[in-house]
Design an enzyme around this catalytic site. Sequence first.
Site, PDB file in Angstrom:
ATOM      1  N   GLN A  32       0.796  -1.213   0.000  1.00 39.20           N
ATOM      2  CA  GLN A  32       0.000   0.000   0.000  1.00 39.20           C
ATOM      3  C   GLN A  32       0.834   1.271   0.000  1.00 39.20           C
ATOM      4  OE1 GLN A  32      -2.829  -1.144   3.374  1.00 39.20           O
ATOM      5  NE2 GLN A  32      -4.187  -0.002   2.047  1.00 39.20           N
ATOM      6  N   TYR A  59       4.484 -11.991   4.623  1.00 37.73           N
ATOM      7  CA  TYR A  59       3.930 -10.651   4.497  1.00 37.73           C
ATOM      8  C   TYR A  59       4.300 -10.009   3.166  1.00 37.73           C
ATOM      9  CZ  TYR A  59       2.456 -10.442   9.384  1.00 37.73           C
ATOM     10  OH  TYR A  59       1.842 -10.653  10.582  1.00 37.73           O
ATOM     11  N   ASN A 125       3.306 -19.171  13.406  1.00 35.50           N
ATOM     12  CA  ASN A 125       2.165 -18.391  12.891  1.00 35.50           C
ATOM     13  C   ASN A 125       0.932 -19.264  12.656  1.00 35.50           C
ATOM     14  OD1 ASN A 125       0.786 -16.180  12.019  1.00 35.50           O
ATOM     15  ND2 ASN A 125       1.834 -15.986  10.055  1.00 35.50           N
ATOM     16  N   GLN A 181       0.563 -13.819  19.923  1.00 32.55           N
ATOM     17  CA  GLN A 181      -0.017 -12.753  19.102  1.00 32.55           C
ATOM     18  C   GLN A 181      -1.486 -13.061  18.881  1.00 32.55           C
ATOM     19  OE1 GLN A 181       1.663 -11.472  15.428  1.00 32.55           O
ATOM     20  NE2 GLN A 181       3.563 -10.747  16.340  1.00 32.55           N
ATOM     21  N   TRP A 210      -2.884  -7.496  17.801  1.00 28.15           N
ATOM     22  CA  TRP A 210      -2.892  -6.870  16.482  1.00 28.15           C
ATOM     23  C   TRP A 210      -4.312  -6.473  16.098  1.00 28.15           C
ATOM     24  CZ3 TRP A 210      -5.565 -10.058  12.948  1.00 28.15           C
ATOM     25  CH2 TRP A 210      -5.659 -11.407  13.277  1.00 28.15           C
ATOM     26  N   SER A 211      -4.406  -5.620  15.108  1.00 27.45           N
ATOM     27  CA  SER A 211      -5.675  -5.091  14.588  1.00 27.45           C
ATOM     28  C   SER A 211      -6.472  -4.323  15.645  1.00 27.45           C
ATOM     29  CB  SER A 211      -6.531  -6.224  14.012  1.00 27.45           C
ATOM     30  OG  SER A 211      -7.563  -5.704  13.184  1.00 27.45           O
ATOM     31  N   PRO A 212      -5.854  -3.349  16.345  1.00 26.39           N
ATOM     32  CA  PRO A 212      -6.599  -2.578  17.342  1.00 26.39           C
ATOM     33  C   PRO A 212      -7.730  -1.752  16.746  1.00 26.39           C
ATOM     34  CG  PRO A 212      -4.495  -1.534  16.899  1.00 26.39           C
ATOM     35  CD  PRO A 212      -4.460  -2.866  16.208  1.00 26.39           C
ATOM     36  N   GLY A 290      -0.695  -0.793  12.458  1.00 24.81           N
ATOM     37  CA  GLY A 290      -0.543  -0.895  11.012  1.00 24.81           C
ATOM     38  C   GLY A 290      -0.863   0.454  10.385  1.00 24.81           C
ATOM     39  N   GLN A 296      -0.692   9.036  10.048  1.00 25.08           N
ATOM     40  CA  GLN A 296      -1.386   7.999  10.802  1.00 25.08           C
ATOM     41  C   GLN A 296      -0.552   7.524  11.974  1.00 25.08           C
ATOM     42  OE1 GLN A 296      -2.564   4.716   8.335  1.00 25.08           O
ATOM     43  NE2 GLN A 296      -4.159   5.864   7.256  1.00 25.08           N
TER      44      GLN A 296
END
Length: 335
Positions: A32, A59, A125, A181, A210-212, A290, A296
């Site tokens: 991105q 990733y 993972n 994680q 992760w992903s708050p 992220g 950001q």
Amino acid sequence: MIHLVFFHSFEKVWFHRSVFLSTGTWVTFGSQISDEMAESVMTIAYENGVNLFDTAEVYACPHYNNHLFSLKMCFRRSSYVVTTKIYWGGQAETERGLSRKHIIEGLRGSLSRLQLDYVDIVFANRNDVNSPMEEVVRAMTFVINQGMAMYWGTSRWSAMEIMEAYSVARQFNLIPPVCEQAEYHYFQRDKVEVQLPELYHKIGVGAMTWSPLACGLITGKYSDGVPDCSRAAIKGYQWLKERVFSEEGRRQLAKIKELHLVADRLGCTAAQLAIAWCLRSEGVSSVLLGVSNTDQLLENLGALRQQQIYLKTRHTSFKSVHSVVTLTIFQRQQK
């Protein structure tokens, strides 16, 4: 430079107390954002006290090693933490999973790409039902003894699987996992708040969450549809788009509007409030951020101020958040 100190009192593993906010590279790096922006994000993050950088062999970051190499040239390697995750490494059967072969070869490949002598933490993972737990724990112990990693942890494992790995390690005098994680945000709370707390106290396992922002949902960016530049618009993320437009997604968006009002009253953004809310949880050692640009990043780092307010006000500043989120969970259970 902000000195980030973890406030909980875990004594078994040093990074439980030294890491607070960290950066991840799951989608953004190499996918991105440009190489120049990625390097700026990493440098600004480090200069503002972020000292953990999370990677994985799967990733979307083919050039991430260059950014880490630049960081290594500018700052002492001992002053930051690099993690990687092993499971999905390639197309061949021998290039994925948690066999001894893939754990060792996968980590060697990651170190080569990252241009590092070692990583601080290597994560399994997800669990691999085809690899005996003893084989996994022995392989992780081997890479640590060989100096390829300092510690090992788990990602998306159940509390029972983590406890099994710990028991195997103790039985055979091997090295147990030190961190899990897990996804954690307003709408995903069960694992971190219900399943893992017993492990926090029994065996000292911490949580790196992760992903708050629930893949950006909590920022409100999807309130009026899917923006072209958002993650849900990326090829391969149809599942996220479907989630946004699902019945559950619409209910969550309605609650997010209420949470934005709470953030306004507290004088912060919705993202800052959500990250600070994650940090307040017992056992959360680090929250992975992220971000796709420096603005950001700096906004998200403002969550530390909200965390300090939360501590100073004896936890009363988040009561409105709890009332909104608890009602959401109750409605889902009733259904």
